[in-house]
Structures are given as C-alpha cells and as structure tokens.
Design an enzyme around this catalytic site. Structure first.
Site, short mmCIF file in Angstrom:
data_model
loop_
_atom_site.label_atom_id
_atom_site.label_comp_id
_atom_site.label_asym_id
_atom_site.label_seq_id
_atom_site.Cartn_x
_atom_site.Cartn_y
_atom_site.Cartn_z
N CYS A 120 0.84 -1.20 0.00
CA CYS A 120 0.00 0.00 0.00
C CYS A 120 0.89 1.26 0.00
CB CYS A 120 -0.91 -0.01 1.22
SG CYS A 120 -1.98 1.43 1.26
N PRO A 121 0.86 2.05 -1.05
CA PRO A 121 1.70 3.26 -1.08
C PRO A 121 1.23 4.32 -0.09
CG PRO A 121 0.30 3.16 -3.03
CD PRO A 121 0.07 1.90 -2.28
#
Ligand SMILES: [Zn+2]
Ligand SMILES: [Zn+2]
Length: 296
Positions: A120-121
């Site tokens: 997840c950025p």
C-alpha cells in the site's frame, strides 16, 4: 582473421556432423554414442535457458544460481535452523529463505510478507497476514465516515453553493469575509468527502468481494490463471482457502463466537488473526461446519 576462423570452423563442424551421424548407427561404440547424447542434452539445456520466450537475463541468472539455493536450503535444514512445522512451498530467490504458502516477496519492502495482499503506497507498508484486518476496517469505517459527512452536509453544501453563485451578481451580496470562507470550506468539505467515499468505497467493495472468496489481491490473479488453465483441460479449479462466504469472513475478522461480532468487529480490538501465517489449517469449527463446502 575472419577467414582464418571460418577455415577452422568449417572442418570442426564437419567432424561434429560425422560424429552425430555415427551416433545414429547401432554399431557405433557406446562411448561415442554416450558423448553424442550428452552433447545433444547439453544443447537442449542451453537452448532452454537462452531461447525461452518468457525468459531473460534474470531467468538465466536464477537458473544458474539454483544449485546454490538448493545447497543453502539443505545446509540450513541439516543445521536444524529451519526445522519446524512450516509447510514450505518454495524458496524465495531474493531472501534465500523458505517461503510458506500464500507468502510473496515485496520488492519495495525487500522482504517476504506472510499472506501478502498488496503493497500500500498510502501506508508505505505491505498489507499481509497481521494487518489485513486493520487495513479493511480502516477502509470500511473511513468510507462510512465520508458517506455520513457527505449525506449530513448535503443541505449546507447546497446553501453554500447557491450563496457562492451570487458572489458576482450586481448588486453584490453583503457577505462578510468569515461567511465567504465558511461557504467555500463547506463546498470543499463536501467534494472531498464525496470523492473519498467513492474511491475508498470502490476499494472496500473490491476487497470485500476478495475476502468473501477467500483470496488475496495477488491470489486473485494467480487463481484466475490457474482456473483458465484447468478449464482448458476440462478440470475444475478449487481454492483451498475458501471455506464458504460467512466462514471466510469469520476467519478473516477472527470471530469465534457470536459475541465477537460486537467486541472484535464493531469495537476496536487488538486480537491476532487465526494461525501464524506459516501453515493454513482452518479453525476447528470451520473444518466441522464447512466440510461440505470444501468438498465441492
Ligand atoms: Zn523474499
Ligand atoms: Zn511492501
């Protein structure tokens, strides 16, 4: 120089062809036949490395290092370092460590992640076995919060929007600076909440579908390919981690009793997920209850 090479290569090729021709004959000596067979096998091995349409330099390097991975794995086992009940599916070629089922290597975090869902950025972290529930809860309650804000501020938004439209009328309205800031803030609030509710809502629904099927985002792609491959052979694919929709949710949320829906789902809870992420035996109540589902 080139001419000299071709002069040498020509007779060498001729000799090789003669040897290969002799290799076909039964009266050919066994030693020579063995040599010819080894030569052909070596050629096939070399071609399989260099002429693979899916392969590249990475594949060739991985293949060349395969004996080292094997050696390291076995040495670790002899020393008793990695001796446990873990069901190893493969060896991670980046970490050179045993890789359990559902584990994948994240190239951004540069480590293997148990039951990896995705990197997840926004969180700058991987979503996997130990934080998948937190990730989903965050998405779900954030979406609910945004929907609540958008719905609750709908009348305020309409009033503020109507007021902003009158700014450039003649005569100009007599709004104070504070009122103008309030109007713009309300419009900004409503658009922001609605956008987040839509985007995050779509993500939450997508993850809810995956959880209902007992898949992670990565497994979704793997299972899809496997399903198509088996379908072409006339066989049916079965996901071993799918215990049925309701049981998938109970395992995911860690709900063992009816009371847990309140204490572990609606209220904040720090309980650990089922299992250690290494082996994937379902909880006993799943095995008993959904045996029929598993058998499908
Ligand atoms: Zn790894
Ligand atoms: Zn990651």
């Amino acid at each position: 120089m080139r001419g000299q090479w071709s002069l040498l290569l020509g007779p060498a090729r001729l000799c090789l062809r003669l040897l290969l021709l002799l290799g076909y004959r039964r009266r050919c000596p066994p030693l020579l036949r063995g040599l010819v067979q080894r030569w052909r096998y070596g050629k096939v091995c070399l071609r399989s490395l260099l002429y693979n349409s899916f392969g590249g330099s990475d594949t060739a390097v991985d293949a060349a290092f395969e004996p080292i991975y094997w050696l390291v794995d076995n040495v670790i086992r002899w020393c008793g370092v990695g001796r446990n009940d873990m069901t190893t599916v493969s060896i991670c070629k980046k970490c050179i460590n045993p890789k359990p089922a559902r584990t994948h290597h994240c190239s951004i975090c540069n480590r293997c992640v148990l039951k990896m869902d995705h990197h997840c950025p926004w969180l700058n972290n991987c979503v996997g076995h130990y934080n998948h529930r937190y990730f989903f809860s965050f998405c779900f309650f954030m979406t609910l919060g945004c929907v609540y804000c958008s719905y609750g501020s709908w009348d305020l938004f309409r009033e503020a929007y109507a007021a902003i439209e009158t700014y450039h009328q003649t005569p100009p309205p007599t709004f104070s600076f504070r009122e103008r800031v309030t109007h713009k803030s309300l419009v900004y609030l409503w658009f922001l909440c609605s956008s987040v509710a839509l985007a995050l809502g779509a993500l939450t629904i997508w993850h809810a579908v995956l959880i209902s099927r007992g898949e992670t985002s990565i497994e979704r792609h793997i299972n899809k390919k496997e399903r198509q491959r088996l379908q072409a052979k006339g066989r049916v694919f079965r996901n071993h981690y799918n215990y049925g929709c309701l049981d998938n949710w109970k395992v995911f949320l860690g709900v063992d009793t009816g009371r847990h829906w309140l204490t572990r789902v609606l209220l904040p809870s720090s309980h650990l997920p089922h299992g250690n992420g290494m082996s994937w035996d379902p909880p006993p109540w799943v095995t008993a209850h959904s045996a029929s589902v598993m058998a499908v």
